[in-house]
Design an enzyme around this catalytic site. Structure first.
Site, PDB file in Angstrom:
ATOM      1  CE  LYS A   9      50.232  41.962  79.047  1.00  0.00           C
ATOM      2  NZ  LYS A   9      51.530  42.431  79.518  1.00  0.00           N
ATOM      3  N   PRO A  64      52.482  44.967  64.859  1.00  0.00           N
ATOM      4  CG  PRO A  64      53.413  43.394  63.418  1.00  0.00           C
ATOM      5  CD  PRO A  64      53.469  44.849  63.781  1.00  0.00           C
ATOM      6  CG  ASP A  65      50.051  41.071  70.266  1.00  0.00           C
ATOM      7  OD1 ASP A  65      50.551  39.924  70.305  1.00  0.00           O
ATOM      8  OD2 ASP A  65      49.800  41.730  71.292  1.00  0.00           O
ATOM      9  CG  ASN A 110      62.584  46.112  75.118  1.00  0.00           C
ATOM     10  OD1 ASN A 110      63.332  45.213  75.452  1.00  0.00           O
ATOM     11  ND2 ASN A 110      61.702  45.980  74.132  1.00  0.00           N
ATOM     12  CG  ASP A 149      53.676  47.103  73.180  1.00  0.00           C
ATOM     13  OD1 ASP A 149      53.465  45.956  72.760  1.00  0.00           O
ATOM     14  OD2 ASP A 149      53.819  47.380  74.393  1.00  0.00           O
ATOM     15  CG  PHE A 193      57.571  35.446  78.866  1.00  0.00           C
ATOM     16  CD1 PHE A 193      57.660  34.252  78.183  1.00  0.00           C
ATOM     17  CD2 PHE A 193      58.350  35.623  80.005  1.00  0.00           C
ATOM     18  CE1 PHE A 193      58.502  33.234  78.613  1.00  0.00           C
ATOM     19  CE2 PHE A 193      59.202  34.619  80.455  1.00  0.00           C
ATOM     20  CZ  PHE A 193      59.278  33.427  79.757  1.00  0.00           C
TER      21      PHE A 193
HETATM   22  N1  CTP Z   1      54.043  40.455  72.257  1.00  0.00           N
HETATM   23  C1  CTP Z   1      53.963  40.217  70.905  1.00  0.00           C
HETATM   24  N2  CTP Z   1      53.865  41.255  70.045  1.00  0.00           N
HETATM   25  C2  CTP Z   1      53.830  42.519  70.483  1.00  0.00           C
HETATM   26  C3  CTP Z   1      53.898  42.776  71.885  1.00  0.00           C
HETATM   27  C4  CTP Z   1      54.016  41.713  72.738  1.00  0.00           C
HETATM   28  O1  CTP Z   1      54.009  39.063  70.497  1.00  0.00           O
HETATM   29  N3  CTP Z   1      53.730  43.515  69.613  1.00  0.00           N
HETATM   30  C5  CTP Z   1      54.104  39.296  73.151  1.00  0.00           C
HETATM   31  C6  CTP Z   1      55.354  39.216  74.022  1.00  0.00           C
HETATM   32  O2  CTP Z   1      56.366  38.462  73.385  1.00  0.00           O
HETATM   33  C7  CTP Z   1      54.832  38.494  75.228  1.00  0.00           C
HETATM   34  C8  CTP Z   1      53.379  38.935  75.327  1.00  0.00           C
HETATM   35  O3  CTP Z   1      53.040  39.401  74.035  1.00  0.00           O
HETATM   36  O4  CTP Z   1      54.838  37.102  75.069  1.00  0.00           O
HETATM   37  C9  CTP Z   1      53.121  40.028  76.314  1.00  0.00           C
HETATM   38  O5  CTP Z   1      54.027  41.086  76.150  1.00  0.00           O
HETATM   39  P1  CTP Z   1      53.953  42.338  77.096  1.00  0.00           P
HETATM   40  O6  CTP Z   1      54.971  43.326  76.684  1.00  0.00           O
HETATM   41  O7  CTP Z   1      53.939  41.883  78.522  1.00  0.00           O
HETATM   42  O8  CTP Z   1      52.490  42.853  76.809  1.00  0.00           O
HETATM   43  P2  CTP Z   1      51.946  43.875  75.806  1.00  0.00           P
HETATM   44  O9  CTP Z   1      51.302  43.192  74.677  1.00  0.00           O
HETATM   45  O10 CTP Z   1      53.000  44.856  75.450  1.00  0.00           O
HETATM   46  O11 CTP Z   1      50.814  44.559  76.691  1.00  0.00           O
HETATM   47  P3  CTP Z   1      50.938  45.742  77.759  1.00  0.00           P
HETATM   48  O12 CTP Z   1      51.796  46.782  77.098  1.00  0.00           O
HETATM   49  O13 CTP Z   1      49.539  46.162  77.940  1.00  0.00           O
HETATM   50  O14 CTP Z   1      51.530  45.166  78.996  1.00  0.00           O
END
Ligand code: CTP
Length: 398
Positions: free
Chosen positions: A337, A304-305, A208, A276, A323
């Site tokens: 979130k 993984p998140d 990205n 993601d 964030f």
């Molecule tokens: N994040 C993470 N791991 C992921 C995706 C996101 O730790 N696989 C963290 C980012 O570093 C950020 C927060 O989650 O601190 C939110 O990221 P964001 O991209 O805004 O959200 P998403 O989890 O991708 O949700 P969405 O796509 O629904 O906006």
């Protein structure tokens, strides 16, 4: 560093002229400087030129009744947050290492209760001499900090170590030394930044537009505030901020593993734009355009998140900051979130414009107390303001 003050002792060496630039660089950063000019130093720069840069009177004489009436030498030695000796000559090092106090500079060094940072400058042979080495060791054992000397061509025509560190290097060392006393001193911070890259094959990847600037600015601000800071960064072209331990990773899974290995931490700031999804399979060799022109389908699987995983971790940092990069319903999405990911705070930003890659940011801080709208500012300012808020939360600092 804004609001801090330095007592600068200018010794007698050709490098004394660089001390004038040092004063100017410190002033740019909001640091005030008082200067002591030794007798030998005054052979190289004049009191008038030094005071033109510091905007203050110059102190040079231990036995000056007028100086003592204005500010006693003991008070002078303690009036600053840090004492910097630049150039630190062999003579000044010897005096301090042996506790001599025959002039104002050496008396101030003996009487100070503040950290002392020396930027040595002398001829190569002098620097390598047994007595200077001995004095340097003694001073280091006594807690004196050093910056430089560097290698290079010297005014005397010889080459080697002995050149005084450049003004900006000294500024960086000063920043680091002052940070040790900062509001986050003694705390550990873990910050992530940049994008992740998810390989399709050895030459292609999914990623990205994240530039990493905001995360790097936050790591920089936390380190300046005194936190022992680790920055786990996806691929970006930024240099490690001064005093920050930088670990580079590529994929989301590598980032998660690096974060887990970096725990425990008191605060986590997840500024990385983690992918993601990743291709369920990364080919070992380049995928070729097939002769029948069939476009390959890439099947994605979820990454993984990291934020959610670390929020639920057994060694969860006391303060978890995520964030939310949003293009629509910024605040509402960020509030959701925060709950979904178990973070204490979410910094929400609208990334529909040119925030990614730009130098400015407009964010909202979503916490248990509600939503704070911060005005648009530079990413460095966002970093500094966030570091101050973190200090307030974790240390009750003003
Ligand atoms: N994040 C993470 N791991 C992921 C995706 C996101 O730790 N696989 C963290 C980012 O570093 C950020 C927060 O989650 O601190 C939110 O990221 P964001 O991209 O805004 O959200 P998403 O989890 O991708 O949700 P969405 O796509 O629904 O906006």
């Amino acid at each position: 560093m804004r609001g801090k003050s330095v007592l600068l002792i200018i010794g007698g060496g050709i490098a004394a002229y660089k001390s004038l630039e040092l004063v100017r660089r410190l002033a740019e950063r909001g640091v005030t400087t008082r200067a002591i000019l030794t007798k030998a130093g005054a052979e190289f720069v004049t009191p008038l030129s030094v005071s033109a840069f510091t905007g203050e009177k110059i102190y040079s004489d231990l036995f000056s009744l007028t100086d003592e009436a204005q500010m006693g030498h003991i008070q002078l030695s303690r009036s600053a947050d840090l004492v910097v000796v630049a150039p630190a000559t062999a003579d000044l090092m010897a005096k301090m290492a042996n506790g001599l106090a025959g002039d104002l500079a050496s008396t101030a060094l003996l009487a100070t209760d503040k950290p002392v940072l020396m930027a040595p400058a002398m001829n190569v042979r002098m620097w390598q001499s047994a007595s200077v080495r001995r004095n340097r060791e003694t001073l280091a054992k006594d807690g004196v900090l050093f910056v430089g000397p560097g290698n290079g061509e010297m005014a005397c025509g010889e080459y080697g170590p002995g050149r005084m560190a450049e003004p900006l290097e000294i500024v960086a060392a000063i920043e680091q030394t002052l940070a040790v006393q900062g509001p986050l001193a003694g705390l550990r911070a873990l910050v992530t930044a940049g994008p992740t890259r998810e390989p399709v094959d050895p030459v292609r990847f999914l990623a990205n537009h994240s530039s990493g600037k905001q995360g790097y600015a936050i790591a920089d601000a936390l380190a300046r505030a005194g936190a022992e800071t680790t920055l786990i960064s996806g691929p970006v072209s930024l240099a490690a901020p001064q005093g920050v331990k930088l670990q580079r990773v590529t994929t989301a899974r590598e980032m998660l593993a690096a974060c887990e290995a970096a725990l425990p931490a008191d605060v986590l700031v997840m500024a990385a734009a983690v992918a993601d999804w990743r291709p369920d399979f990364a080919a070992n060799s380049k995928i070729k355009k097939s002769t029948d022109r069939v476009v390959p389908l890439i099947k994605l699987v979820e990454n993984p998140d990291i934020l959610a995983t670390l929020s639920a971790h057994a060694a969860r940092p006391k303060l978890v900051v995520g964030f939310a990069a949003e293009t629509d319903d910024v605040v509402a999405n960020a509030v959701a979130k925060r709950g979904r990911k178990g973070a204490d705070w979410i910094i929400a930003n609208d990334v529909s414009g040119d925030v990614m890659g730009g130098d400015r940011n407009r964010v909202h801080l979503v916490s248990e107390a509600g939503v704070e709208d911060w005005p648009e500012m530079t990413k460095n300012e966002v970093g500094a303001r966030l570091a101050a808020r973190i200090a307030q939360k974790l240390k009750g600092a003003a």
